[in-house]
Design an enzyme around this catalytic site. Structure first.
Site, short mmCIF file in Angstrom:
data_model
loop_
_atom_site.label_atom_id
_atom_site.label_comp_id
_atom_site.label_asym_id
_atom_site.label_seq_id
_atom_site.Cartn_x
_atom_site.Cartn_y
_atom_site.Cartn_z
N GLU A 167 1.15 -0.70 -0.22
CA GLU A 167 -0.31 -0.13 -0.14
C GLU A 167 0.60 0.83 0.16
O GLU A 167 1.66 1.52 1.17
CB GLU A 167 -1.14 -0.34 0.75
CG GLU A 167 -1.61 0.84 0.78
CD GLU A 167 -2.81 0.85 2.51
OE1 GLU A 167 -4.32 0.68 2.09
OE2 GLU A 167 -2.26 0.97 3.61
N HIS A 181 -11.02 -3.65 8.51
CA HIS A 181 -11.09 -3.65 6.52
C HIS A 181 -11.34 -5.05 6.16
O HIS A 181 -11.32 -5.14 5.47
CB HIS A 181 -9.03 -3.67 7.00
CG HIS A 181 -8.45 -1.74 7.07
ND1 HIS A 181 -9.16 -0.74 6.34
CD2 HIS A 181 -7.93 -1.85 8.01
CE1 HIS A 181 -8.75 -0.06 6.97
NE2 HIS A 181 -7.67 -0.80 7.56
N ALA A 239 1.03 -1.93 11.08
CA ALA A 239 0.26 -3.52 9.84
C ALA A 239 -0.65 -3.04 8.93
O ALA A 239 -0.77 -2.25 8.43
CB ALA A 239 -1.06 -3.44 11.64
N MET A 240 -0.59 -4.65 8.18
CA MET A 240 -1.31 -4.11 7.09
C MET A 240 -2.68 -5.06 6.54
O MET A 240 -2.28 -6.24 6.83
CB MET A 240 -0.44 -3.86 5.56
CG MET A 240 -1.12 -4.41 4.05
SD MET A 240 -1.31 -2.37 3.88
CE MET A 240 -2.91 -2.43 2.44
N GLU A 241 -3.97 -5.05 6.47
CA GLU A 241 -5.03 -5.28 5.83
C GLU A 241 -4.71 -6.51 4.75
O GLU A 241 -6.15 -6.52 4.81
CB GLU A 241 -6.42 -4.62 6.38
CG GLU A 241 -6.55 -3.88 4.75
CD GLU A 241 -5.53 -2.23 4.24
OE1 GLU A 241 -6.13 -1.33 4.06
OE2 GLU A 241 -4.77 -2.11 5.90
N HIS A 274 -8.18 -3.02 14.58
CA HIS A 274 -8.45 -2.41 13.20
C HIS A 274 -8.34 -3.35 12.11
O HIS A 274 -8.97 -2.92 10.81
CB HIS A 274 -6.74 -0.87 13.46
CG HIS A 274 -7.04 -0.44 12.25
ND1 HIS A 274 -7.20 0.90 11.88
CD2 HIS A 274 -6.54 -0.32 11.33
CE1 HIS A 274 -6.63 1.31 11.35
NE2 HIS A 274 -6.27 0.66 10.15
N GLU A 275 -7.07 -4.20 11.38
CA GLU A 275 -7.20 -4.49 10.33
C GLU A 275 -8.08 -6.04 10.28
O GLU A 275 -8.26 -6.11 9.15
CB GLU A 275 -5.57 -5.36 10.54
CG GLU A 275 -4.44 -4.06 11.11
CD GLU A 275 -4.02 -3.21 10.30
OE1 GLU A 275 -4.55 -3.16 8.55
OE2 GLU A 275 -3.90 -2.27 10.00
#
Length: 860
Positions: free
Chosen positions: A133, A329, A292-294, A325-326
């Site tokens: 991203e 998503h 982090a990344m979803e 949070h992730e």
């Protein structure tokens, strides 16, 4: 190397591309077999894209790829000339339906962008992961790099045998082989020599549901894995938690799994839409640029969330909030995705709000909203007062602008505004609107209007007017209470020039002393504040708190009587959320120059040692240290540094042994000791075992490095001592800490070497670049680094042109001169009006931070 113009995709051109092309499927084959070989800087990557073209709109297009080379391009079975400029592959002669195969070589990354490769110093093992991203999937595969061109992706990965190999979906087949001599795969780029026998595996994954390219993912390496599952109503989701093998002993997988299970239950019920991605792996990876990344089915996290030493409850709460949070998503962002980065908020604001909500309501961390009110929103307030602030629904013209909009507006302000929206439309209407939104747009792309339609139907409220007031405007309002001579009270709202007052639904509460001298609620009302002045029918009291419950997004000021009360009795305010709002009000007033920094620091020294919420305590400790270095008048700074260090040192010994508060104060002591050496001998004795160590304090590797670096930065420890510490802690974290410690030495030649290394050593990893910058600036020694101020402005344009956005951003922000004059930065801005807009934005923001520092210091 690609040109900036070629790599920096614009909204207008990608809109035209998605209007002309319809992408259906993508097959990606990656050859990672030589990844453990340090000499292998590239990997083979082959992509086949299947898409339709509207020939009246477009008979040619381009495919995005940033790598070493493109070997071949095949369109509908025929080889076509390779037309590649380093970022775009031009393709002509499209048919109505197309199959396009691109064979290329990608480059392993050390910047955390694309396919990042890391070698663990503990055991020499190699680990890979991807991070894309907003637009770095093109560093791994040829693709249409825009969120509104979704496809079903199928991945095939060739990797060393014995590795964990993961993608968004589960594997459907895995075959092993042993190769010797020269070998390569026929479809994955140039053959590479393999000089010894090597056991390998080929893993093929099931096709994904429709995804945007930026949320596809690959993880590969000898990761340690813990398995579990979550079951609800006939649905069973396999769960995996992974980290590097050398961190396995520190991985508290049970807590991570528990939070994951709690979150899946919460969101499944809240959204009435079953988790759609089949499995749920969570991998903690090294040298990560983000929290982090979803990626659906394969979420990646910074391994800073694997606590290898002592940790506070606030750290565990922060990790839980990030996990949730992730997870939010998986619906907001992955299932339904914004069409372009203008509507980035449609996923990030929602995930930030939902993460805090789920943390507070589904996990043991019931005070999550306290942390949000005091820490998360502080990020938003800071960002929203910059000259570069933007609406939550932003105008994002290109990818460089998109990269910089992952900011406090898009995340924290958006989340705070959503909390206000829930108060405006009602919780039931809000969640019913979300459910309809998912059902209407599953696996598609949306804009703001698509959400507003659903919320209007479920709430019956004028959500569009609300949107115009909150989502399409900028800046933060300031609310305070005025009392006239007749004791009539009014809530006033002040806004930035050119902005209109917003409508706020909020609570105002009075607090009075009980017989035991505790401050508890005595009266409370909810009211709508919509203009400059709103009558307040609430009697005066020792403390009147605007925005009690933190329902709206606004800075609040304490009236004179309330300020006097908290100066003497802040610890008597028993509600942690109320204390969080008070601490926030005090900090905002200090940043704005309304409350003298010395007065804020007096309150901090008085009541931070009594603060029982570790999240609030951590924020106050950071703010106090910042105020000393940025807002205190120059001639008062040394005395304020000394008083703060003494408070920190003494409180470590007075804190409850083994508590999170004790650990927070120990870390604050290390920070304070980098700019004041009054306790250098005590710290040195603590480290060598000859001195007093607070009862219960875990003097683990991370804290030892912090304390040792403070000694080095003040000239009380040497490079040899840093080398010896590295022998004790020869881990990835230890190596990074060692880089920072060496660059912290207060010697002119050391600073010079660190300066030039940061700008010119392209072998520095992202983490080691940060460590070099932090070491360069350690100790607050302007006398050692001021000579580089002019050179900074000479270097930043070239850095922006030649380095990745992530690395260039770190250089521009981390090395900005903290001088006592605005003239150099103003001269650069005047002379560089033609510079890339994203670079100008960063410099403009740094100028504003410096201007605030100078303005507030002058007002002391």
């Amino acid at each position: 190397m690609s040109s900036n113009a070629s790599a920096n995709l614009s909204r207008s051109e990608t809109t035209a591309r998605s209007a002309a092309l319809t992408l259906h499927r993508a097959h990606v084959e990656l050859d990672l077999r030589r990844a453990p070989d340090a000499a292998a800087t590239t990997f083979g990557t082959t992509t086949t894209l299947e898409f339709d073209a509207d020939l009246e709109r477009r008979g040619a297009t381009w495919v995005d790829f940033i790598g070493e080379s493109v070997e071949s391009v095949t369109l509908n079975g025929a080889d076509v000339p390779v037309q590649y400029d380093g970022a775009r592959i031009q393709v002509a002669g499209l048919a109505a339906s197309n199959s396009l195969t691109i064979v290329a070589r990608g480059v392993y990354s050390r910047s955390g962008e694309g396919m990042h490769r890391f070698v663990d110093p503990v055991d020499g093992e190699t680990y890979l992961y991807t991070q894309y991203e907003p637009a770095d999937s093109r560093r791994v595969m040829a693709c249409f790099e825009q969120p509104d061109m979704k496809a079903r992706f199928t991945f095939t990965v060739h990797a060393p045998a014995g590795w964990q190999v993961l993608s968004n979906q589960s594997s459907v087949s895995s075959t092993s082989s042993t190769e010797s001599g020269e070998s390569g795969h026929a479809t994955v780029g140039t053959t590479e020599p393999r000089t010894a026998s090597a056991a390998t595996q080929t893993v093929e994954f099931a096709p994904t549901l429709p995804l945007s390219s930026y949320i596809t993912a690959i993880v590969a390496g000898p990761y340690h894995r813990v398995d579990a599952e979550w079951t609800r109503g006939g649905q069973t989701i396999p769960l995996g938690v992974l980290c590097r093998a050398s961190l396995a002993e520190h991985l508290d997988a049970d807590e991570i799994i528990e939070v994951t299970q709690q979150g899946l239950g919460f969101f499944t019920d809240a959204f009435d839409y079953a988790y759609p991605w089949g499995k749920y792996d969570q991998v903690f990876v090294p040298e990560y640029n983000l929290g982090a990344m979803e990626n659906p089915g394969l979420v990646t996290f910074t391994e800073k969330y694997v606590f290898r030493g002592a940790s506070t409850e606030a750290q565990h709460e922060g990790r839980a909030s990030t996990i949730l949070h992730e997870m939010a998503h998986m619906w907001f962002g992955d299932l339904v995705t914004m069409r372009w980065w203008d509507d980035l908020w449609l996923k990030e604001s929602f995930a930030d709000y939902m993460g805090s909500l789920a943390t507070a309501e589904a996990t043991r961390f019931s005070d999550a909203w306290v942390t949000f009110a005091n820490r998360r929103k502080a990020w938003a307030y800071t960002q929203d007062q910059l000259p570069t602030t933007h609406p939550i629904v932003a105008d994002i013209v290109d990818l460089e602008a998109a990269k910089l909009n992952f900011d406090g507006i898009t995340y924290a302000k958006g989340a705070a505004v959503l909390k206000q929206l829930v108060a405006f439309v009602g919780r039931d209407a809000f969640f019913e609107g979300a459910r309809r939104y998912f059902r209407a747009h599953a696996f598609g792309n949306t804009t703001l209007d698509d959400l507003l339609v659903q919320l209007e139907e479920t709430s019956g409220r004028d959500v569009r007017a609300w949107s115009r007031a909150w989502l399409e405007t900028t800046s933060v309002s300031t609310l305070e209470i005025e009392t006239d001579a007749d004791s009539r009270r009014v809530v006033t709202q002040s806004v930035a020039p050119g902005e209109q007052p917003r409508p706020h639904r909020l609570a105002v509460t009075t607090y009075d002393f009980t017989d035991s001298m505790q401050l508890e609620r005595s009266d409370s009302i909810e009211l709508d504040v919509s203009g400059d002045r709103t009558a307040l029918s609430l009697a005066d009291a020792p403390l009147t708190l605007l925005n009690d419950g933190d329902l709206t997004y606004a800075k609040v000021r304490l009236d004179d009587r309330s300020l006097t009360t908290v100066e003497g009795f802040l610890d008597r305010l028993t509600d942690p959320l109320a204390r969080g709002i008070v601490w926030s009000a005090l900090w905002n007033a200090t940043r704005d120059g309304v409350l003298p920094a010395a007065r804020y620091l007096t309150i901090a020294r008085s009541f931070a040692p009594l603060e029982t919420n570790v999240g609030l305590l951590s924020a106050v400790l950071a703010n106090a240290a910042f105020a000393i270095e940025h807002y205190v008048a120059e001639d008062e700074r040394a005395s304020q540094r000394r008083m703060w260090l003494n408070i920190c040192w003494n409180t470590v010994f007075m804190s409850r042994p083994g508590s999170g508060e004790q650990l927070a104060w120990a870390r604050a002591t290390a920070s304070a000791a980098t700019v004041d050496d009054a306790h250098a001998a005590d710290i040195a004795a603590m480290l060598d075992g000859s001195g007093r160590i607070p009862d219960g304090l875990a003097l683990d590797a991370d804290l030892r490095w912090m304390l040792l670096t403070s000694l080095i930065a003040t000239g009380h420890a040497t490079a040899a001592e840093a080398d010896a510490e590295l022998q004790r802690d020869n881990t990835a974290s230890g190596v990074t800490a060692h880089v920072e410690a060496l660059a912290s030495r207060p010697e002119a030649e050391v600073k010079d070497a660190a300066w030039h290394s940061a700008w010119t050593d392209t072998n520095l990893t992202n983490d080691h670049l940060d460590a070099t910058i932090d070491g360069f600036r350690a100790g607050g020694r302007r006398d050692l680094i001021a000579e580089y101020d002019a050179e900074y402005f000479d270097r930043i344009r070239l850095a922006w042109q030649t380095r990745s956005i992530e690395i260039a951003r770190r250089l521009v922000l981390g090395l900005f001169p903290a001088s006592d004059s605005l003239e150099p930065v103003d001269a650069w801005l005047t002379d560089n009006v033609d510079a890339p807009a994203a670079l100008v934005r960063l410099v403009t923001e740094q100028r504003d931070h410096l201007a605030r520092d100078l303005r507030v210091r002058a007002a002391q």
